[in-house]
Write a protein that holds these residues in place. Structure first.
Motif, PDB file in Angstrom:
ATOM      1  N   VAL A 256       9.186  -0.869  -1.429  1.00  0.00           N
ATOM      2  CA  VAL A 256       7.793  -0.764  -0.986  1.00  0.00           C
ATOM      3  C   VAL A 256       6.896  -1.277  -2.102  1.00  0.00           C
ATOM      4  O   VAL A 256       7.070  -0.929  -3.275  1.00  0.00           O
ATOM      5  N   ILE A 257       5.928  -2.104  -1.731  1.00  0.00           N
ATOM      6  CA  ILE A 257       4.973  -2.685  -2.670  1.00  0.00           C
ATOM      7  C   ILE A 257       3.607  -2.080  -2.400  1.00  0.00           C
ATOM      8  O   ILE A 257       3.155  -2.018  -1.253  1.00  0.00           O
ATOM      9  N   GLY A 258       2.931  -1.615  -3.438  1.00  0.00           N
ATOM     10  CA  GLY A 258       1.603  -1.030  -3.266  1.00  0.00           C
ATOM     11  C   GLY A 258       1.078  -0.429  -4.552  1.00  0.00           C
ATOM     12  O   GLY A 258       1.691  -0.554  -5.620  1.00  0.00           O
ATOM     13  N   GLU A 260       0.416   2.949  -4.949  1.00  0.00           N
ATOM     14  CA  GLU A 260       0.881   4.305  -5.204  1.00  0.00           C
ATOM     15  C   GLU A 260       1.991   4.302  -6.244  1.00  0.00           C
ATOM     16  O   GLU A 260       2.829   3.407  -6.283  1.00  0.00           O
ATOM     17  N   SER A 262       4.503   6.069  -6.207  1.00  0.00           N
ATOM     18  CA  SER A 262       5.809   6.245  -5.566  1.00  0.00           C
ATOM     19  C   SER A 262       6.413   4.924  -5.103  1.00  0.00           C
ATOM     20  O   SER A 262       7.589   4.882  -4.734  1.00  0.00           O
ATOM     21  N   CYS A 263       5.651   3.839  -5.116  1.00  0.00           N
ATOM     22  CA  CYS A 263       6.165   2.545  -4.653  1.00  0.00           C
ATOM     23  C   CYS A 263       7.192   1.998  -5.641  1.00  0.00           C
ATOM     24  O   CYS A 263       7.041   2.132  -6.855  1.00  0.00           O
ATOM     25  N   GLU A 264       8.222   1.359  -5.103  1.00  0.00           N
ATOM     26  CA  GLU A 264       9.245   0.777  -5.968  1.00  0.00           C
ATOM     27  C   GLU A 264       8.675  -0.348  -6.823  1.00  0.00           C
ATOM     28  O   GLU A 264       9.073  -0.532  -7.974  1.00  0.00           O
ATOM     29  N   ARG A 266       5.029  -1.397  -8.058  1.00  0.00           N
ATOM     30  CA  ARG A 266       3.633  -0.934  -8.078  1.00  0.00           C
ATOM     31  C   ARG A 266       2.736  -2.015  -8.660  1.00  0.00           C
ATOM     32  O   ARG A 266       3.027  -2.575  -9.718  1.00  0.00           O
ATOM     33  N   ARG A 274      -2.530   1.099  -0.969  1.00  0.00           N
ATOM     34  CA  ARG A 274      -1.674   2.104  -1.605  1.00  0.00           C
ATOM     35  C   ARG A 274      -0.208   1.878  -1.252  1.00  0.00           C
ATOM     36  O   ARG A 274       0.666   1.953  -2.113  1.00  0.00           O
ATOM     37  N   ARG A 275       0.069   1.672   0.006  1.00  0.00           N
ATOM     38  CA  ARG A 275       1.401   1.255   0.457  1.00  0.00           C
ATOM     39  C   ARG A 275       1.174   0.005   1.302  1.00  0.00           C
ATOM     40  O   ARG A 275       0.859   0.086   2.481  1.00  0.00           O
ATOM     41  N   ARG A 278       6.543  -3.549   2.892  1.00  0.00           N
ATOM     42  CA  ARG A 278       7.896  -3.241   2.452  1.00  0.00           C
ATOM     43  C   ARG A 278       8.807  -4.412   2.741  1.00  0.00           C
ATOM     44  O   ARG A 278       8.611  -5.163   3.720  1.00  0.00           O
TER      45      ARG A 278
END
Length: 454
Positions: A256-258, A260, A262-264, A266, A274-275, A278
């Motif tokens: 996931v690109i974004g 946040e 938590s994104c893999e 960032r 934010r997200r 993907r």
């Protein structure tokens, strides 16, 4: 259909006996060539109704054959039942070690018996305290329904199948409860109204409502050819002109690109949501999917919601370019770096039998090689979840894709974690503890991130 590796509505029931039927081949050591063998027998009409099962001592995958075609699939893991896709059937079959395969020809009611357990879509769920089984049988008879009634009592499950409203098959979870006297309806009612019987859970399934898999009719070998593992590629983010800022080896099921944390991958830029999007691997291909971003996701200049992508396609996210390549960019500047260890301020460990990993950095949990903490189970993904330090004694559990875990018995996909919590992934139970006993050396993370994440 579920995404790869995801079971639909797993549930627990008592022991259920699937009558054996007539095996066309039985307990063969599983190898991929058995998909073609099963296809050949099914295609010749030798198994119009039946089950193709791939099993170990701990788990069983079952594909149901209906009208001489693969129809739907499910799994049994201990006493846990659930439905999976036919695609997942071939994917998960190749991950089972020491499995054997059996192709069984049955009649239609026996095939439907397995379908009922995998689908678990009852039209009615009640107790015999509230529903009179005799009146229920009469109502189904008047409506000429094809249906199944499941009676669950004392941990066992008894099923009666109705064709055109008339009882056609009866199977007892506990054969000792069968009086053996009278027709199927008489034996069913004797069971339901036994003087010493406790109240019984009752479920009614309308068989015509069981939906076929989206890949129904596709040969197993064809599905297996699309179920190959993702190749080793690197996902990189850069600026126009070729400057690489961030890169990371792709680890299934997705990146996931974004913005946040938590994104893999960032990217801290106002033009990136934010997200944002993907990148994932499915059915032998890479895809990019926009996640409702404000500024959109573009592939080779065209805005897309979801698109297949290939090596060297140009994906634009805000002002940044995203590419897949077959190698790490060795020419990138020092701003592209590997995540290093981060102290959470309080020593804590993720522990299971034979596992102890210090939670001082991102810890990857899964079934694949090179993960920090290995978990076992039928639907544990190669890269299943990440546990990240977020403060003193506080951590964040994030499952990848549609994978999930159980935190203190509650199913979650992402959640705050603290010392004293238990995390169940597959059949592996982890504890978050300050006890370092049995600590194993940590393996370096393979995750890439941008500057400032140290």
């Amino acid at each position: 259909m579920s995404e790869p590796g995801v079971a639909e509505r797993p549930h627990r029931v008592g022991p259920v006996h699937f009558p054996p039927g007539e095996p066309l081949f039985e307990d063969r050591p599983f190898h991929r060539g058995l998909f073609a063998d099963a296809d050949s027998l099914i295609g010749r009409g030798e198994c119009p109704e039946g089950r193709f099962e791939i099993a170990t001592e701990e788990a069983r995958l079952t594909a149901l054959i209906h009208k001489s075609q693969p129809w739907l699939a499910g799994f049994v893991d201990g006493r846990r039942y659930g439905r999976i896709s036919l695609y997942d059937f071939v994917v998960e079959a190749r991950r089972l070690e020491g499995a054997t395969a059996t192709l069984t020809r049955t009649d239609s009611p026996l095939m439907m018996m397995a379908a009922v357990h995998f689908c678990q879509e009852p039209e009615l769920r009640a107790s015999t305290r509230l529903v009179d089984p005799l009146h229920l049988l009469q109502a189904l008879s008047e409506e000429h329904r094809d249906a199944a009634i499941a009676f669950e009592r004392s941990g066992s499950r008894t099923l009666v199948f109705l064709h055109n409203g008339r009882p056609a098959r009866l199977y007892f979870g506990d054969p000792e409860e069968d009086t053996g006297a009278g027709e199927i309806e008489d034996r069913t009612l004797s069971f339901a109204f036994a003087p010493s019987a406790p109240p019984t859970r009752l479920e009614v399934f309308t068989l015509e409502k069981i939906q076929a898999d989206r890949d129904a009719g596709t040969a197993f070998d064809v599905l297996a050819r699309t179920a190959r593992a993702a190749p080793v590629v690197v996902v990189s983010i850069g600026l126009p002109g070729g400057r690489t800022l961030v890169q990371r080896v792709f680890q299934p099921p997705e990146i996931v690109i974004g913005r946040e944390r938590s994104c893999e991958l960032r990217v801290d830029n106002i033009a990136v949501s934010r997200r944002h999007c993907r990148i994932y691997w499915g059915r032998g291909r890479f895809f990019v999917e926009d996640l409702g971003s404000a500024n959109g996701t573009f592939v080779n200049g065209e805005q897309v919601n979801r698109s297949e992508i290939d090596i060297d396609d140009e994906i634009r996210v805000g002002k940044f370019l995203v590419r897949l390549s077959g190698h790490l960019d060795g020419s990138s500047n020092s701003e592209t770096m590997l995540i290093s260890s981060r102290s959470a301020g309080l020593p804590a460990f993720l522990q299971a039998e034979g596992i102890s990993v210090r939670l001082e950095r991102d810890v990857i949990v899964g079934s694949g090689r090179g993960v920090d903490a290995a978990a076992r189970g039928l639907f544990v993904q190669p890269v299943h979840a990440r546990i990240s330090p977020k403060g003193i004694g506080i951590y964040r559990l994030t499952c990848f894709g549609r994978a999930s875990a159980r935190l203190n018995g509650r199913r979650v996909r992402t959640s705050r974690v603290q010392i004293g919590d238990t995390i169940e992934i597959g059949s592996t139970r982890f504890e978050v503890t300050t006890d370092p006993s049995g600590q194993a050396p940590d393996a370096p993370s393979q995750a890439w991130s941008e500057p400032g994440e140290r």
